[in-house]
Design an enzyme around this catalytic site. Structure first.
Site, PDB file in Angstrom:
ATOM      1  N   SER A  32       0.829  -1.211   0.000  1.00  0.00           N
ATOM      2  CA  SER A  32       0.000   0.000   0.000  1.00  0.00           C
ATOM      3  C   SER A  32       0.863   1.261   0.000  1.00  0.00           C
ATOM      4  O   SER A  32       0.336   2.364   0.012  1.00  0.00           O
ATOM      5  CB  SER A  32      -0.931   0.002   1.213  1.00  0.00           C
ATOM      6  OG  SER A  32      -0.183  -0.157   2.410  1.00  0.00           O
ATOM      7  N   ASN A 119      -2.337  -2.484  13.211  1.00  0.00           N
ATOM      8  CA  ASN A 119      -3.791  -2.304  13.144  1.00  0.00           C
ATOM      9  C   ASN A 119      -4.247  -1.027  13.858  1.00  0.00           C
ATOM     10  O   ASN A 119      -5.072  -0.278  13.336  1.00  0.00           O
ATOM     11  CB  ASN A 119      -4.505  -3.517  13.738  1.00  0.00           C
ATOM     12  CG  ASN A 119      -4.233  -4.774  12.919  1.00  0.00           C
ATOM     13  OD1 ASN A 119      -3.666  -4.696  11.835  1.00  0.00           O
ATOM     14  ND2 ASN A 119      -4.626  -5.927  13.450  1.00  0.00           N
ATOM     15  N   THR A 164     -39.998  26.587 -10.356  1.00  0.00           N
ATOM     16  CA  THR A 164     -40.258  25.209  -9.947  1.00  0.00           C
ATOM     17  C   THR A 164     -40.363  24.441 -11.263  1.00  0.00           C
ATOM     18  O   THR A 164     -40.858  24.994 -12.253  1.00  0.00           O
ATOM     19  CB  THR A 164     -41.573  25.063  -9.136  1.00  0.00           C
ATOM     20  OG1 THR A 164     -42.663  25.479  -9.947  1.00  0.00           O
ATOM     21  CG2 THR A 164     -41.548  25.908  -7.865  1.00  0.00           C
ATOM     22  N   HIS A 165     -39.879  23.243 -11.286  1.00  0.00           N
ATOM     23  CA  HIS A 165     -39.803  22.451 -12.537  1.00  0.00           C
ATOM     24  C   HIS A 165     -39.012  23.196 -13.611  1.00  0.00           C
ATOM     25  O   HIS A 165     -39.221  22.975 -14.803  1.00  0.00           O
ATOM     26  CB  HIS A 165     -41.202  22.124 -13.085  1.00  0.00           C
ATOM     27  CG  HIS A 165     -42.162  21.637 -12.053  1.00  0.00           C
ATOM     28  ND1 HIS A 165     -42.326  20.309 -11.754  1.00  0.00           N
ATOM     29  CD2 HIS A 165     -42.989  22.322 -11.226  1.00  0.00           C
ATOM     30  CE1 HIS A 165     -43.232  20.182 -10.786  1.00  0.00           C
ATOM     31  NE2 HIS A 165     -43.638  21.393 -10.454  1.00  0.00           N
ATOM     32  N   SER A 286     -13.366  27.932 -27.143  1.00  0.00           N
ATOM     33  CA  SER A 286     -13.453  26.777 -28.021  1.00  0.00           C
ATOM     34  C   SER A 286     -12.356  26.885 -29.061  1.00  0.00           C
ATOM     35  O   SER A 286     -12.027  27.973 -29.523  1.00  0.00           O
ATOM     36  CB  SER A 286     -14.825  26.743 -28.698  1.00  0.00           C
ATOM     37  OG  SER A 286     -14.753  25.980 -29.894  1.00  0.00           O
ATOM     38  N   ASN A 294     -17.031  28.742 -22.458  1.00  0.00           N
ATOM     39  CA  ASN A 294     -17.637  27.542 -21.885  1.00  0.00           C
ATOM     40  C   ASN A 294     -17.440  27.444 -20.371  1.00  0.00           C
ATOM     41  O   ASN A 294     -16.376  27.780 -19.859  1.00  0.00           O
ATOM     42  CB  ASN A 294     -17.045  26.287 -22.547  1.00  0.00           C
ATOM     43  CG  ASN A 294     -17.430  26.195 -24.011  1.00  0.00           C
ATOM     44  OD1 ASN A 294     -18.516  26.636 -24.402  1.00  0.00           O
ATOM     45  ND2 ASN A 294     -16.537  25.649 -24.816  1.00  0.00           N
ATOM     46  N   TYR A 326      -9.740  -6.468  12.455  1.00  0.00           N
ATOM     47  CA  TYR A 326      -9.084  -6.016  11.223  1.00  0.00           C
ATOM     48  C   TYR A 326      -9.062  -7.115  10.166  1.00  0.00           C
ATOM     49  O   TYR A 326      -8.812  -8.281  10.455  1.00  0.00           O
ATOM     50  CB  TYR A 326      -7.640  -5.576  11.534  1.00  0.00           C
ATOM     51  CG  TYR A 326      -6.893  -5.105  10.292  1.00  0.00           C
ATOM     52  CD1 TYR A 326      -6.993  -3.788   9.859  1.00  0.00           C
ATOM     53  CD2 TYR A 326      -6.110  -5.995   9.544  1.00  0.00           C
ATOM     54  CE1 TYR A 326      -6.330  -3.362   8.710  1.00  0.00           C
ATOM     55  CE2 TYR A 326      -5.440  -5.575   8.395  1.00  0.00           C
ATOM     56  CZ  TYR A 326      -5.550  -4.259   7.984  1.00  0.00           C
ATOM     57  OH  TYR A 326      -4.905  -3.843   6.856  1.00  0.00           O
ATOM     58  N   GLN A 331      -7.440  -2.069   3.948  1.00  0.00           N
ATOM     59  CA  GLN A 331      -6.366  -1.281   3.330  1.00  0.00           C
ATOM     60  C   GLN A 331      -6.878  -0.518   2.093  1.00  0.00           C
ATOM     61  O   GLN A 331      -6.279   0.457   1.665  1.00  0.00           O
ATOM     62  CB  GLN A 331      -5.213  -2.218   2.939  1.00  0.00           C
ATOM     63  CG  GLN A 331      -4.060  -1.542   2.250  1.00  0.00           C
ATOM     64  CD  GLN A 331      -2.856  -2.464   2.154  1.00  0.00           C
ATOM     65  OE1 GLN A 331      -2.173  -2.704   3.151  1.00  0.00           O
ATOM     66  NE2 GLN A 331      -2.595  -2.997   0.976  1.00  0.00           N
ATOM     67  N   LYS A 334      -8.096   3.800   1.840  1.00  0.00           N
ATOM     68  CA  LYS A 334      -7.396   5.081   1.730  1.00  0.00           C
ATOM     69  C   LYS A 334      -7.553   5.763   0.379  1.00  0.00           C
ATOM     70  O   LYS A 334      -7.818   6.967   0.304  1.00  0.00           O
ATOM     71  CB  LYS A 334      -5.917   4.897   2.052  1.00  0.00           C
ATOM     72  CG  LYS A 334      -5.695   4.686   3.526  1.00  0.00           C
ATOM     73  CD  LYS A 334      -4.334   4.122   3.826  1.00  0.00           C
ATOM     74  CE  LYS A 334      -4.401   3.202   5.021  1.00  0.00           C
ATOM     75  NZ  LYS A 334      -5.107   1.915   4.781  1.00  0.00           N
TER      76      LYS A 334
HETATM   77  N1  ARG Z   1      -1.159  -1.347   5.265  1.00  0.00           N
HETATM   78  C1  ARG Z   1      -2.165  -1.802   6.197  1.00  0.00           C
HETATM   79  C2  ARG Z   1      -3.443  -1.013   5.976  1.00  0.00           C
HETATM   80  O1  ARG Z   1      -3.400  -0.002   5.336  1.00  0.00           O
HETATM   81  C3  ARG Z   1      -1.698  -1.588   7.586  1.00  0.00           C
HETATM   82  C4  ARG Z   1      -2.271  -2.533   8.576  1.00  0.00           C
HETATM   83  C5  ARG Z   1      -1.772  -3.882   8.337  1.00  0.00           C
HETATM   84  N2  ARG Z   1      -2.172  -4.792   9.369  1.00  0.00           N
HETATM   85  C6  ARG Z   1      -2.056  -6.108   9.163  1.00  0.00           C
HETATM   86  N3  ARG Z   1      -2.428  -6.862  10.134  1.00  0.00           N
HETATM   87  N4  ARG Z   1      -1.644  -6.623   8.060  1.00  0.00           N
HETATM   88  O2  ARG Z   1      -4.509  -1.397   6.417  1.00  0.00           O
END
Ligand code: ARG
Length: 466
Positions: A32, A119, A164-165, A286, A294, A326, A331, A334
């Site tokens: 990640s 975690n 309205t509408h 344009s 635009n 967890y 993961q 994000k």
């Molecule tokens: N890269 C992981 C995440 O974003 C971190 C946590 C990993 N924990 C694990 N038990 N593998 O969630």
């Protein structure tokens, strides 16, 4: 930074149990670092608070703590200055930082991960990041509201058609229309504030899921990291991504509001409407049609809503049905949040600029406000008030007047008195006072109504709260 692992050897963090390293595909799906490196500052802040607490509690020595904090600060400046080599083999930001710390300070680095797990570490980093993003969103919404308040004040008396509408309904003031957006973005901002309140609990010290046997002080880390208090259940803490989902949900609602504003700007800036003119700074030309201007920024704001909604649905779906606590599925949280945050920031900033820069064509607005028999309700209300008709009868009489005006191709105010009296004898020339758009809006003084006097009260209300 020198890469201290290679694909053949087992992982330096958990290598004790492993005879070989991961398959290349395993590494690719698992890593990640490509996106969670964004959390570097939060990760380092969290680790400094954790190490400081460990030393304070006598779990590690003060000497080791000092080395750890110093090393972490070095890493922070390395990353900030672009002198840090992130390694995919080290999977994520947490292990990239820890491995570098080991290179910098040696064995003391191995003590940092006492009484915590990735975690609770990732839950902490991500909460800190989302909290900062929410605070930024709050400030940006305040700017957008301020832009609308200025335009509302400037145009408290400017009449325009209310719809309205998307059909002309009754005259309103442009100030009143602006204040509708103030209410919408005001609600968005209060959702942001609630979200900050909800997430303001520190996860660190929940460890893998069960808490820890070390005598840690979670109140101390919570305080050091600016949280109101620690979370109360270690299982929930490492399972929970509500704070990210709440961010996405409020972003989706806000973005829906922005898309409605964007759509109105797109419509209003057409030559057919001509209510507003976009500034050069927020429009494009344009390549083939020289006359064109635009509203690309407004269209893109309208489109960003699709992305943000997608992120919300993605994370809800990622979290759906996950067993506690967890799972690695989490993961995937994000990128959704990072992408939505970037889109929302851009959309709010673009709209704030556009609202400040818009040129309002008051003459076009006024002309449109009077067309389409927009004061028909005022005629009906006059018949109720001055001639004592029940509203339903007044509605019928007015309908006949509108039909007559339509057949003559004129406005209600242009119908001769004799024509009106032929429809209802109680009508006097006083009626012309309410048939103008200015009289119509001035009369709507009910609380929250469109009369300039009311709009000014609402502006004062929001000024005091912005
Ligand atoms: N890269 C992981 C995440 O974003 C971190 C946590 C990993 N924990 C694990 N038990 N593998 O969630």
């Amino acid at each position: 930074m020198a890469d201290s692992t290679d694909t053949k050897s087992s992982n330096q963090m958990w290598g004790g149990r492993f005879a070989s390293g991961p398959d290349a595909i395993m590494e690719e799906i698992n890593a990640s670092i490509g996106f969670d490196k964004k959390l570097f500052a939060q990760d380092i802040r969290g680790s400094i608070a954790h190490a400081t607490m460990l030393a304070h509690q006598g779990i590690i020595s003060a000497e080791d703590k000092d080395k750890i904090v110093q090393g972490l600060n070095t890493i922070l400046s390395e990353i900030e200055s672009g002198n840090f080599e992130f390694s995919r083999k080290l999977e994520d930001i947490h292990m990239n930082v820890e491995a570098r710390l080991a290179t910098l300070i040696g064995p003391a680095a191995g003590r940092l991960h006492t009484a915590r797990s990735r975690n609770d570490q990732v839950a902490l980093d991500f909460r800190l990041w989302v909290k900062e993003e929410l605070q930024k969103t709050e400030r940006m919404l305040t700017d957008l509201i301020a832009a609308f308040l200025d335009r509302a004040e400037e145009h408290a008396e400017t009449v325009m058609p209310g719809f309205t509408h998307l059909q002309t309904a009754q005259p309103v003031t442009f100030g009143h229309h602006c204040m509708a957006y103030v209410e919408m973005f005001g609600r968005d901002r209060s959702r942001v504030r609630h979200a900050i309140e909800h997430l303001d609990e520190s996860p660190i010290g929940s460890a893998a899921l069960a808490g820890t046997g070390y005598p840690i002080d979670r109140h101390m880390t919570a305080k050091a990291l600016g949280f109101r208090e620690p979370t109360r259940n270690s299982i929930d803490t490492v399972s929970d991504r509500d704070f990210a989902i709440e961010f996405l949900a409020l972003a989706a609602i806000c973005s829906m509001h922005l898309s409605r504003l964007a759509e109105e700007i797109v419509i209003w800036s057409t030559p057919q409407f001509g209510f507003v003119r976009l500034s050069d700074a927020f429009s494009t030309g344009s390549s083939i049609m020289p006359q064109k201007k635009n509203p690309d920024a407004a269209e893109l704001v309208r489109a960003k809503t699709g992305r943000i909604n997608g992120s919300l649905i993605a994370l809800l779906t990622i979290m759906k049905g996950l067993p506690l606590a967890y799972s690695k599925d989490m993961q995937e949280d994000k990128e959704q949040v990072f992408d939505a945050a970037e889109s929302l920031e851009l959309a709010i900033a673009a709209m704030t600029g556009m609202v400040r820069d818009l040129t309002i064509n008051t003459a076009r607005m006024k002309a449109a406000a009077g067309s389409g028999y927009s004061t028909a309700t005022d005629l009906a209300d006059w018949l109720v008030r001055e001639a004592g008709l029940p509203f339903r009868d007044a509605h019928h009489v007015t309908g006949r007047a509108v039909a007559l005006a339509e057949s003559k191709g004129c406005d209600l105010a242009e119908l001769p008195l004799a024509d009106l009296q032929a429809i209802n004898a109680a009508i006097s020339d006083k009626v012309y006072d309410v048939l103008t758009v200015e009289a119509s809006v001035a009369s709507r003084k009910s609380f929250g109504g469109t009369a300039p006097s009311e709009v000014r009260k609402q502006i004062a209300y929001w000024r005091a709260r912005n």
